[in-house]
Design an enzyme around this catalytic site. Sequence first.
Site, PDB file in Angstrom:
ATOM      1  N   ALA A   1       0.848  -1.193   0.000  1.00  0.00           N
ATOM      2  CA  ALA A   1       0.000   0.000   0.000  1.00  0.00           C
ATOM      3  C   ALA A   1       0.881   1.239   0.000  1.00  0.00           C
ATOM      4  O   ALA A   1       2.101   1.143   0.175  1.00  0.00           O
ATOM      5  CB  ALA A   1      -0.908  -0.012   1.215  1.00  0.00           C
ATOM      6  N   CYS A   2       0.265   2.382  -0.185  1.00  0.00           N
ATOM      7  CA  CYS A   2       0.937   3.682  -0.169  1.00  0.00           C
ATOM      8  C   CYS A   2       1.816   3.780   1.058  1.00  0.00           C
ATOM      9  O   CYS A   2       1.336   3.454   2.145  1.00  0.00           O
ATOM     10  CB  CYS A   2      -0.124   4.785  -0.149  1.00  0.00           C
ATOM     11  SG  CYS A   2       0.527   6.451   0.076  1.00  0.00           S
ATOM     12  N   PRO A   3       3.047   4.189   0.993  1.00  0.00           N
ATOM     13  CA  PRO A   3       3.734   4.738  -0.177  1.00  0.00           C
ATOM     14  C   PRO A   3       4.631   3.737  -0.899  1.00  0.00           C
ATOM     15  O   PRO A   3       5.418   4.140  -1.736  1.00  0.00           O
ATOM     16  CB  PRO A   3       4.607   5.827   0.472  1.00  0.00           C
ATOM     17  CG  PRO A   3       5.039   5.202   1.763  1.00  0.00           C
ATOM     18  CD  PRO A   3       3.876   4.339   2.214  1.00  0.00           C
ATOM     19  N   MET A   4       4.518   2.434  -0.573  1.00  0.00           N
ATOM     20  CA  MET A   4       5.524   1.486  -1.058  1.00  0.00           C
ATOM     21  C   MET A   4       5.627   1.325  -2.575  1.00  0.00           C
ATOM     22  O   MET A   4       6.738   1.272  -3.105  1.00  0.00           O
ATOM     23  CB  MET A   4       5.329   0.118  -0.392  1.00  0.00           C
ATOM     24  CG  MET A   4       5.644   0.102   1.088  1.00  0.00           C
ATOM     25  SD  MET A   4       7.148   0.993   1.485  1.00  0.00           S
ATOM     26  CE  MET A   4       8.365  -0.067   0.725  1.00  0.00           C
TER      27      MET A   4
END
Lengths: 79, 198
Positions: free
Chosen positions: A16-19
Site C-alpha cells: 500500500a501507499c507509499p511502497m
Amino acid sequence: MAKFTPHRTLDCRGDACPMPLLKTKKAMNDLASGQILEVLGTDPGSKNDLPSWAKRTGNIYLGEEEEAGGLFHFYLQKK
Amino acid sequence: MTDSAESEKAPGSLTLTPELAAYLAEQVRLQVEEELRKRGLESPRPKRVALIASKGTLDMAYPPLILATTAAAMDMEAAIFFTLYGIDIIKKRTCSDLKVPSLANPAMPVPVPNIVGVLPGMTWMASWMMKDWMKKGGVPTIPDLLDMARENGVRLIACQMSLDVLGIKKEELIDGLEFAGAGAFLDYAAEADITLFV
C-alpha cells in the site's frame, strides 16, 4: 496480451501507499533510458499516484491494464 | 510489441504505436523545457517540502513520514522538523511502540463510548488494532519509514528546545538526525513549495 514489452517487472502486490511508489523509484534507477518497467500491484491508489510520480520525475507513464480480481499492470518508461 | 487494433495511422506510412506516441510526447516536453530554460523561465531548484511533526501518536506519525519519503521519491527535497511530543517518533525507545489514543477518538473503527476508552488496556488495544491493519494492508512500520526516509535523503531535524524542556538526551534518539531550532526550520521553509504542520 500486454501492450508493452517490459525490460523488468517489479512486484508490488500487497503493498500500500507509499511502497509502490518508493519501490518504483528504486527500480527505475537501475534501468537505462528508454527501457520499460512493469509494476504489478493491487493498490488502486497507484492508478493516480504512478502517473503523478512519472510527471514529477520526468519519466513516462505509458498506461495500465487491470485484470479481474484487482491486479494491475502499470507500465512506465525511463526518460 | 505492436497492437495493431490500438494503433492509428499517422500521416504518411508511419504507424503510431503507443511507444512511438510516448516517445513523441517526451520529445515535445524536452523541447518545451529547453525553450523555457533559454528564456530563463524555469527554476533549476527542485521542489521542496517542509513538514512539522508535533504529535507523538501512531496515527499522527504516519502522514509526515509517508509524505516525506514520497517527496524524496518524486525528486523533491524534504525535511521533517520534530517538535514537542513529535520527538517520540524519533526516540529509540518509543519509535516502534507509538500508541493510538482510545479516548476522545470518534474515528475508532469499533465505536467505543468514551467511558470505555478510559479503561486499562484500551490504548493498548486501539494501538494493536491500527498496527494490525497497517501490517495487513501492506503499509510499512514507523521504524521502516524512518529508515527509508534517511536512505533517501530526507532531513530529519529534532527541535533542540523540545529536547531541552523534555529532558531528552541525544543518545536516546535514533541516528542520522540534525538538531536545530525555529530559525533554521523557517530558513528552510522560506524556500519551500509545500509546508504542512502535522
